[in-house]
Each structure stands twice: as structure tokens, then as C-alpha cells.
Scaffold this motif. Structure first.
Motif, short mmCIF file in Angstrom:
data_model
loop_
_atom_site.label_atom_id
_atom_site.label_comp_id
_atom_site.label_asym_id
_atom_site.label_seq_id
_atom_site.Cartn_x
_atom_site.Cartn_y
_atom_site.Cartn_z
N ASP A 119 0.87 -1.18 0.00
CA ASP A 119 0.00 0.00 0.00
C ASP A 119 0.91 1.23 0.00
O ASP A 119 1.56 1.52 1.00
CB ASP A 119 -0.88 0.00 1.25
CG ASP A 119 -1.84 1.17 1.30
OD1 ASP A 119 -1.69 2.14 0.51
OD2 ASP A 119 -2.76 1.14 2.14
N PRO A 120 0.99 1.95 -1.10
CA PRO A 120 1.96 3.03 -1.22
C PRO A 120 1.65 4.31 -0.44
O PRO A 120 2.42 5.27 -0.51
CB PRO A 120 2.00 3.31 -2.73
CG PRO A 120 0.64 2.92 -3.20
CD PRO A 120 0.24 1.73 -2.35
N LYS A 121 0.56 4.33 0.31
CA LYS A 121 0.28 5.53 1.11
C LYS A 121 1.33 5.65 2.21
O LYS A 121 1.63 4.68 2.90
CB LYS A 121 -1.13 5.48 1.68
CG LYS A 121 -2.20 5.64 0.61
CD LYS A 121 -3.57 5.80 1.21
CE LYS A 121 -4.18 4.57 1.78
NZ LYS A 121 -4.54 3.52 0.87
N ILE A 122 1.87 6.87 2.37
CA ILE A 122 2.92 7.12 3.34
C ILE A 122 2.64 8.42 4.07
O ILE A 122 2.05 9.35 3.50
CB ILE A 122 4.30 7.19 2.64
CG1 ILE A 122 5.45 7.26 3.65
CG2 ILE A 122 4.38 8.33 1.64
CD1 ILE A 122 6.84 7.07 3.03
N ALA A 123 3.04 8.48 5.33
CA ALA A 123 2.97 9.72 6.11
C ALA A 123 4.33 9.90 6.78
O ALA A 123 4.99 8.93 7.14
CB ALA A 123 1.86 9.65 7.16
N LEU A 124 4.72 11.16 6.91
CA LEU A 124 5.97 11.49 7.60
C LEU A 124 5.73 12.67 8.52
O LEU A 124 4.92 13.56 8.20
CB LEU A 124 7.08 11.84 6.60
CG LEU A 124 7.45 10.75 5.61
CD1 LEU A 124 7.00 11.14 4.22
CD2 LEU A 124 8.93 10.48 5.62
N VAL A 125 6.43 12.70 9.64
CA VAL A 125 6.47 13.86 10.50
C VAL A 125 7.91 14.32 10.53
O VAL A 125 8.83 13.52 10.78
CB VAL A 125 5.96 13.55 11.93
CG1 VAL A 125 6.13 14.77 12.83
CG2 VAL A 125 4.51 13.10 11.89
N ILE A 126 8.11 15.60 10.27
CA ILE A 126 9.45 16.17 10.12
C ILE A 126 9.55 17.37 11.04
O ILE A 126 8.65 18.20 11.09
CB ILE A 126 9.69 16.57 8.66
CG1 ILE A 126 9.55 15.34 7.75
CG2 ILE A 126 11.04 17.25 8.50
CD1 ILE A 126 9.37 15.67 6.28
N GLY A 127 10.68 17.48 11.75
CA GLY A 127 10.91 18.61 12.64
C GLY A 127 10.54 18.27 14.07
O GLY A 127 10.21 17.13 14.41
N GLY A 128 10.64 19.29 14.92
CA GLY A 128 10.28 19.11 16.32
C GLY A 128 11.32 18.39 17.15
O GLY A 128 11.03 17.98 18.28
N LEU A 129 12.53 18.23 16.63
CA LEU A 129 13.56 17.48 17.34
C LEU A 129 14.51 18.37 18.14
O LEU A 129 15.28 17.86 18.95
CB LEU A 129 14.39 16.63 16.35
CG LEU A 129 13.60 15.55 15.61
CD1 LEU A 129 14.49 14.87 14.58
CD2 LEU A 129 13.04 14.53 16.59
N VAL A 130 14.45 19.66 17.92
CA VAL A 130 15.35 20.59 18.61
C VAL A 130 14.59 21.25 19.75
O VAL A 130 13.52 21.83 19.54
CB VAL A 130 15.89 21.65 17.63
CG1 VAL A 130 16.76 22.67 18.35
CG2 VAL A 130 16.66 21.00 16.48
N ALA A 131 15.13 21.15 20.95
CA ALA A 131 14.49 21.75 22.12
C ALA A 131 14.24 23.24 21.87
O ALA A 131 15.13 23.96 21.40
CB ALA A 131 15.35 21.55 23.35
N GLY A 132 13.03 23.68 22.14
CA GLY A 132 12.68 25.08 21.98
C GLY A 132 12.23 25.46 20.57
O GLY A 132 11.80 26.58 20.35
N ASP A 133 12.34 24.56 19.62
CA ASP A 133 11.89 24.82 18.25
C ASP A 133 10.68 23.94 17.97
O ASP A 133 10.81 22.75 17.72
CB ASP A 133 13.00 24.55 17.24
CG ASP A 133 12.61 24.96 15.83
OD1 ASP A 133 11.47 25.45 15.62
OD2 ASP A 133 13.44 24.79 14.91
#
Length: 148
Positions: free
Chosen positions: A59-73
Motif C-alpha cells: 500500500d503506497p500511502k505514506i505519512a511522515l512527521v518532520i521537525g520538532g527534534l530541537v528543544a525550543g523549536d
């Protein structure tokens, strides 16, 4: 936030949480190192025996979450799209973009079963909780395409 600013933000990031679903509906998530093209395509490598590869082939549907890894950002991108495994000249184009971000990726090419996955976006939400009120902007496929 406009498409150019979104692309700049994505290019500052190196890791994403990728999500897919198995053939029997079991969710899967993994951290992947990625690169992004001018067309907002996400490219990453993986081994074909991984759950993510097997799931995306089913099933080629994909989701990604990017960012939020730097404290305070507190800026993130939610990315939804469709994945494929390019070949030929298209694969070479994407690999060069990937290697520009991950030069060590060239060495991994000799790994048995290594594949490259490309995600093409259908919807992206950029959220910036560093400001009050938060800045939240959504982009659909047509808005991203028109930014070329």
C-alpha cells in the motif's frame, strides 16, 4: 509560510518519522534519514526486507512527521503522499540528491537488498508553535506543484 519557505525548512531537517500500514492493517513507524527535491519529493534508503518497504509495496500511502527534534523549536511538518521505488534515470537523479545530504549513502549502495523510496506529496501541513498564535499552513498537491 509559502512553498519556498517550506522547502527551506524541510532542507534544514535530516530525520523524519515515517509511517505506513501493513497488509493486515497494523501501523508501523520508523525514523528515516531523508533528502527533499525541489518538487517536495522525499527520498530515503532502506533495505527491502524492512517492514516499511514491505508495507509500502503493498500500500503506497505514506505519512511522515518532520521537525520538532530541537528543544525550543516547535516547528513541524506533517506530510502525506504516495511512495514508489524509482528506477533508471529517475533513480539516479534522486540518489544524487540523497547523496548530497548523506554522502555516506554511496557506501551503503553495496548492502544486499538496499532500495530507494520516493514519496510524492498529496498534502502537507506546516505548524509553527514558536509564535502566538501558532502559524499553521496547509498545502495541497496543486499548490506545491504550482510553486515550481
Amino acid at each position: 509560510m509559502n512553498p519556498r519557505g517550506l522547502l527551506e525548512f524541510l532542507r534544514l531537517q535530516r530525520l523524519a518519522v515515517q509511517a505506513s500500514v501493513s497488509g493486515v492493517g497494523v501501523p508501523q513507524a520508523a525514523v528515516v534519514g531523508f533528502a527533499v527535491t525541489d518538487q517536495f519529493e522525499i527520498v530515503f534508503d532502506t533495505v527491502e526486507s524492512t517492514r516499511k518497504a514491505q508495507n509500502l509495496r503493498h500500500d503506497p500511502k505514506i505519512a511522515l512527521v518532520i521537525g520538532g527534534l530541537v528543544a525550543g523549536d516547535e516547528r513541524t511538518v506533517q506530510y502525506e503522499g504516495h511512495a514508489d521505488e524509482p528506477s533508471g534515470a529517475e533513480l539516479q537523479r534522486l540518489k544524487e540528491i540523497y547523496f548530497s545530504v548523506f554522502p555516506d549513502g554511496r557506501e551503503r549502495q553495496s548492502w544486499p537488498g538496499l532500495i530507494y523510496v520516493r514519496a510524492k506529496p498529496t498534502w502537507i501541513r506546516y505548524s509553527d508553535f514558536n509564535q502566538a498564535p501558532p502559524g499553521i499552513v496547509e498545502f495541497d498537491r496543486d499548490q506545491l506543484r504550482s510553486s515550481d
